[in-house]
Design an enzyme around this catalytic site. Structure first.
Site, PDB file in Angstrom:
ATOM      1  N   ARG A   1      -5.948  -7.199  -9.160  1.00 36.38           N
ATOM      2  CA  ARG A   1      -4.725  -6.464  -8.835  1.00 36.38           C
ATOM      3  C   ARG A   1      -4.537  -6.317  -7.341  1.00 36.38           C
ATOM      4  O   ARG A   1      -3.413  -6.219  -6.851  1.00 36.38           O
ATOM      5  CB  ARG A   1      -4.769  -5.058  -9.433  1.00 36.38           C
ATOM      6  CG  ARG A   1      -4.788  -5.018 -10.947  1.00 36.38           C
ATOM      7  CD  ARG A   1      -4.607  -3.598 -11.404  1.00 36.38           C
ATOM      8  NE  ARG A   1      -3.357  -3.063 -10.874  1.00 36.38           N
ATOM      9  CZ  ARG A   1      -2.856  -1.893 -11.263  1.00 36.38           C
ATOM     10  NH1 ARG A   1      -3.540  -1.162 -12.131  1.00 36.38           N
ATOM     11  NH2 ARG A   1      -1.730  -1.443 -10.764  1.00 36.38           N
TER      12      ARG A   1
ATOM     13  N   CYS B   1      -2.888   7.125 -16.020  1.00 31.58           N
ATOM     14  CA  CYS B   1      -3.592   6.218 -15.104  1.00 31.58           C
ATOM     15  C   CYS B   1      -5.079   6.557 -15.163  1.00 31.58           C
ATOM     16  O   CYS B   1      -5.444   7.722 -15.314  1.00 31.58           O
ATOM     17  CB  CYS B   1      -3.077   6.397 -13.684  1.00 31.58           C
ATOM     18  SG  CYS B   1      -4.068   5.518 -12.467  1.00 31.58           S
TER      19      CYS B   1
ATOM     20  N   ASP C   1      -9.284   5.269  -1.335  1.00 32.23           N
ATOM     21  CA  ASP C   1      -9.426   3.888  -1.814  1.00 32.23           C
ATOM     22  C   ASP C   1     -10.698   3.207  -1.311  1.00 32.23           C
ATOM     23  O   ASP C   1     -10.981   2.076  -1.703  1.00 32.23           O
ATOM     24  CB  ASP C   1      -8.197   3.063  -1.419  1.00 32.23           C
ATOM     25  CG  ASP C   1      -6.927   3.547  -2.105  1.00 32.23           C
ATOM     26  OD1 ASP C   1      -5.833   3.164  -1.682  1.00 32.23           O
ATOM     27  OD2 ASP C   1      -7.054   4.335  -3.066  1.00 32.23           O
TER      28      ASP C   1
ATOM     29  N   ARG D   1      -1.442  11.760 -11.838  1.00 28.97           N
ATOM     30  CA  ARG D   1      -0.507  11.108 -10.896  1.00 28.97           C
ATOM     31  C   ARG D   1       0.970  11.333 -11.242  1.00 28.97           C
ATOM     32  O   ARG D   1       1.707  10.379 -11.515  1.00 28.97           O
ATOM     33  CB  ARG D   1      -0.816   9.631 -10.773  1.00 28.97           C
ATOM     34  CG  ARG D   1      -2.242   9.367 -10.323  1.00 28.97           C
ATOM     35  CD  ARG D   1      -2.541   7.914 -10.126  1.00 28.97           C
ATOM     36  NE  ARG D   1      -1.934   7.370  -8.927  1.00 28.97           N
ATOM     37  CZ  ARG D   1      -2.064   6.093  -8.553  1.00 28.97           C
ATOM     38  NH1 ARG D   1      -2.727   5.256  -9.323  1.00 28.97           N
ATOM     39  NH2 ARG D   1      -1.511   5.657  -7.446  1.00 28.97           N
TER      40      ARG D   1
ATOM     41  N   LYS E   1      -1.686  -4.920   0.281  1.00 29.68           N
ATOM     42  CA  LYS E   1      -0.969  -4.737  -0.987  1.00 29.68           C
ATOM     43  C   LYS E   1      -0.064  -3.514  -0.917  1.00 29.68           C
ATOM     44  O   LYS E   1       1.113  -3.549  -1.312  1.00 29.68           O
ATOM     45  CB  LYS E   1      -1.961  -4.576  -2.142  1.00 29.68           C
ATOM     46  CG  LYS E   1      -1.329  -4.055  -3.435  1.00 29.68           C
ATOM     47  CD  LYS E   1      -2.345  -3.813  -4.506  1.00 29.68           C
ATOM     48  CE  LYS E   1      -3.137  -2.565  -4.409  1.00 29.68           C
ATOM     49  NZ  LYS E   1      -2.480  -1.325  -4.830  1.00 29.68           N
ATOM     50  N   ASN E   2      -0.583  -2.402  -0.388  1.00 32.95           N
ATOM     51  CA  ASN E   2       0.168  -1.138  -0.393  1.00 32.95           C
ATOM     52  C   ASN E   2       1.235  -1.060   0.689  1.00 32.95           C
ATOM     53  O   ASN E   2       1.910  -0.050   0.805  1.00 32.95           O
ATOM     54  CB  ASN E   2      -0.800   0.043  -0.324  1.00 32.95           C
ATOM     55  CG  ASN E   2      -1.595   0.157  -1.610  1.00 32.95           C
ATOM     56  OD1 ASN E   2      -1.252  -0.465  -2.618  1.00 32.95           O
ATOM     57  ND2 ASN E   2      -2.662   0.921  -1.580  1.00 32.95           N
TER      58      ASN E   2
HETATM   59  C1  EPZ Z   1      -0.880   5.481  -3.022  1.00 30.89           C
HETATM   60  O1  EPZ Z   1      -0.673   5.950  -4.361  1.00 30.89           O
HETATM   61  C2  EPZ Z   1      -1.641   4.163  -3.143  1.00 30.89           C
HETATM   62  N1  EPZ Z   1      -0.862   3.227  -3.909  1.00 30.89           N
HETATM   63  C3  EPZ Z   1      -2.984   4.417  -3.825  1.00 30.89           C
HETATM   64  O2  EPZ Z   1      -3.729   3.203  -3.835  1.00 30.89           O
HETATM   65  C4  EPZ Z   1      -3.762   5.441  -3.022  1.00 30.89           C
HETATM   66  O3  EPZ Z   1      -4.941   5.762  -3.702  1.00 30.89           O
HETATM   67  C5  EPZ Z   1      -2.925   6.720  -2.828  1.00 30.89           C
HETATM   68  O4  EPZ Z   1      -1.655   6.413  -2.254  1.00 30.89           O
HETATM   69  C6  EPZ Z   1      -3.612   7.730  -1.924  1.00 30.89           C
HETATM   70  O5  EPZ Z   1      -3.903   7.186  -0.703  1.00 30.89           O
HETATM   71  C7  EPZ Z   1       0.158   2.553  -3.297  1.00 30.89           C
HETATM   72  O6  EPZ Z   1       0.465   2.721  -2.140  1.00 30.89           O
HETATM   73  C8  EPZ Z   1       0.911   1.573  -4.131  1.00 30.89           C
HETATM   74  P1  EPZ Z   1      -0.020   9.773  -3.677  1.00 30.89           P
HETATM   75  P2  EPZ Z   1       0.342   7.155  -4.662  1.00 30.89           P
HETATM   76  O7  EPZ Z   1       1.341  10.010  -4.196  1.00 30.89           O
HETATM   77  O8  EPZ Z   1       1.482   7.096  -3.720  1.00 30.89           O
HETATM   78  C9  EPZ Z   1      -0.259  13.907  -6.088  1.00 30.89           C
HETATM   79  C10 EPZ Z   1      -5.080   1.475  -4.676  1.00 30.89           C
HETATM   80  O9  EPZ Z   1      -6.268   1.507  -5.021  1.00 30.89           O
HETATM   81  N2  EPZ Z   1       1.189  13.732  -6.332  1.00 30.89           N
HETATM   82  O10 EPZ Z   1      -0.201   9.757  -2.207  1.00 30.89           O
HETATM   83  O11 EPZ Z   1       0.608   7.125  -6.117  1.00 30.89           O
HETATM   84  C11 EPZ Z   1      -1.102  12.822  -6.773  1.00 30.89           C
HETATM   85  O12 EPZ Z   1      -1.353  13.127  -8.109  1.00 30.89           O
HETATM   86  C12 EPZ Z   1      -4.128   2.618  -5.075  1.00 30.89           C
HETATM   87  O13 EPZ Z   1      -4.568   0.561  -4.001  1.00 30.89           O
HETATM   88  C13 EPZ Z   1       1.865  14.687  -7.065  1.00 30.89           C
HETATM   89  O14 EPZ Z   1       1.288  15.667  -7.533  1.00 30.89           O
HETATM   90  O15 EPZ Z   1      -0.571   8.420  -4.311  1.00 30.89           O
HETATM   91  C14 EPZ Z   1      -2.337  12.787  -5.902  1.00 30.89           C
HETATM   92  O16 EPZ Z   1      -3.217  13.792  -6.295  1.00 30.89           O
HETATM   93  C15 EPZ Z   1      -4.735   3.545  -6.066  1.00 30.89           C
HETATM   94  N3  EPZ Z   1       3.196  14.512  -7.260  1.00 30.89           N
HETATM   95  C16 EPZ Z   1      -1.781  13.082  -4.509  1.00 30.89           C
HETATM   96  O17 EPZ Z   1      -0.520  13.709  -4.705  1.00 30.89           O
HETATM   97  C17 EPZ Z   1       3.886  13.431  -6.765  1.00 30.89           C
HETATM   98  O18 EPZ Z   1       5.101  13.295  -6.993  1.00 30.89           O
HETATM   99  C18 EPZ Z   1      -1.608  11.868  -3.609  1.00 30.89           C
HETATM  100  O19 EPZ Z   1      -1.008  10.842  -4.344  1.00 30.89           O
HETATM  101  C19 EPZ Z   1       3.173  12.477  -6.021  1.00 30.89           C
HETATM  102  C20 EPZ Z   1       1.820  12.650  -5.812  1.00 30.89           C
END
Ligand code: EPZ
Length: 424
Positions: free
Chosen positions: A399, A119, A307, A124, A22-23
């Protein structure tokens, strides 16, 4: 709302094949916005999040057709007439919709995307996405709950993320493919889904070096063409079934899986006493009858993925000893703990740590899913529990898990989907 009805305990036995990731499929679909040529994607999982993104692409003037063999062909229907915004109604159901921001901006010079909003698992923010696009020269503003980004043309630059962010890296990477000159991105996320996206973009004509590492170099090109791409297997879905084998005292072969993508999980499974074997056919996980508790910290790839944290917690409820699980990525990702406690588990949460005391016998009851991976955890716990478990709000699971009840039935599980009865 659909529910799962599970009768346990049942060992999972047999072979299962992971669907496409999915990702990886979500950013791949968003990348089709970068070209006027058709893009053919194979192994796109038929899950709810993919349907949401296809609806958004449709709204933005991109048609996507299903083809034999499970392929999807995405092609631009119209450039000028179609709306240019990603509306709140679509974005609020799936945060990953933000992935259209970079490609739309790079291809059309303007993008308007609703801010994702809250969320279940954490705040996030998307500040890194916006900082990266601004570094490429875009004028980025937030007003009335929307991000508006404008750029006559994007210009290559050097940008360092404050933290590794998966979709942040993907968004800025996609935008940089059409920027003038070279871009160097540092402190990038290294998840395998990013390297898979880069493979598609290179097939479309992009020049990208170092995807999958913390430093990515992109040489901008004038335009991108069409391509054909096969999405990588879903390591999180696959990992869920391997944990299920260990938790239920079973023996499962995950066919055609990529062991390198699952290395942190395979190491942890071996550490807690599971027989793990990587063969030419896939990855086999076989229970040895007992499990030992081991602590776990989630962290960006190549460390243990957040995840799979919830599923690992279910596993630790059956292990000898005390395991401390530290969730370092999201602030609110232990909502499965009280539901596991309803089944008889002993889990004590304090801040971003959870201590799991085991083994504790699980007994079936009605539990409620709160997010995608929490629902997978509860389904696995239901398979190990004695008696009947009903997992409510299965729409969370839909999802990101394609036909989970069918795959589990294929492994001998007694699980059925109870569809919501229409109102009388
Ligand atoms: C991706 O989300 C995945 N989703 C998530 O999978 C996964 O949990 C996550 O990466 C971590 O591995 C998809 O790929 C569609 P991040 P993403 O930006 O990109 C902070 C699932 O279950 N951050 O890597 O949204 C954030 O808050 C889902 O399939 C900022 O502060 O995660 C977090 O603490 C859930 N500012 C950390 O970084 C930003 O602009 C990592 O989040 C971006 C992120």
């Amino acid at each position: 709302m659909d529910r799962f009805h599970i009768v346990g305990p049942t060992p999972l036995l047999g072979t299962v094949r992971a669907s496409g990731a999915k990702n990886a499929a979500l950013p791949a679909l968003a990348a089709t916005l970068l070209t006027d040529e058709p893009v053919v994607l194979h192994r796109v999982p038929r899950v709810r999040d993919i349907r949401t993104l296809r609806r958004l692409l449709d709204h933005l003037g991109m048609g996507s057709e299903d083809r034999e063999g499970g392929a999807i062909v995405v092609r631009r229907q119209s450039a000028d007439g179609s709306p240019n915004d990603a509306p709140y109604d679509l974005v609020k159901t799936m945060r990953a919709s933000v992935l259209v921001l970079g490609p739309q901006l790079a291809k059309r010079g303007y993008a308007r995307v609703s801010l994702p909003g809250g969320c279940a698992i954490g705040v996030r923010p998307i500040d890194q996405h916006l900082k990266g696009l601004a570094a490429l020269g875009a004028d980025v503003r937030i007003s009335h709950g929307y991000v508006e980004a404008t750029a006559v043309h994007l210009v290559g630059t050097r940008f360092r993320f404050d933290m590794p962010t998966v979709t942040g890296t993907e968004n800025v990477l996609m935008a940089a493919t059409l920027a003038r000159g070279a871009t160097v991105l540092e402190n990038c996320a290294r998840e395998p889904e990013i390297a898979d996206l880069a493979e598609l973009l290179v097939a479309m004509g992009a020049r990208i070096y170092g995807a999958g590492t913390e430093r990515i170099v992109i040489e901008g090109v004038l335009g991108l063409g069409g391509a054909r791409h096969v999405i990588i297997p879903d390591r999180i879905e696959g990992g869920t079934y391997l944990i299920g084998a260990a938790l239920t005292g079973g023996d499962v072969l995950l066919a055609e899986a990529r062991a390198a993508d699952l290395a942190p999980l395979l190491e942890k499974l071996a550490e807690v006493g599971v027989d793990v074997e990587v063969t030419a056919h896939g990855i086999r996980a076989r229970s040895r009858g007992t499990l030992v508790s081991r602590d776990l910290d989630t962290a960006p790839h190549p460390s243990f993925p957040t995840d799979l944290q919830a599923q690992y917690m279910a596993l630790m409820t059956q292990a000898e000893g005390v395991a401390t699980i530290r969730e370092t990525i999201f602030e609110n990702r232990f909502q499965h703990a009280p539901e596991l406690a309803r089944m008889g588990a002993d889990v004590r949460v304090e801040g971003n740590s959870a201590r799991v005391y085991g083994p504790r016998a699980l007994s079936g009851t009605t539990v409620m899913a709160t997010d995608l991976r929490a629902s997978a955890c509860l389904v696995l716990a239901g398979l190990a529990a004695s008696g009947e478990t009903v997992v409510d709000r299965i729409y969370h699971l839909d999802r990101g898990y394609e036909g989970m009840e069918l795959k589990l039935q294929g492994l001998g599980a007694r699980v059925a989907r109870l569809a919501e009865l229409p109102a009388a």
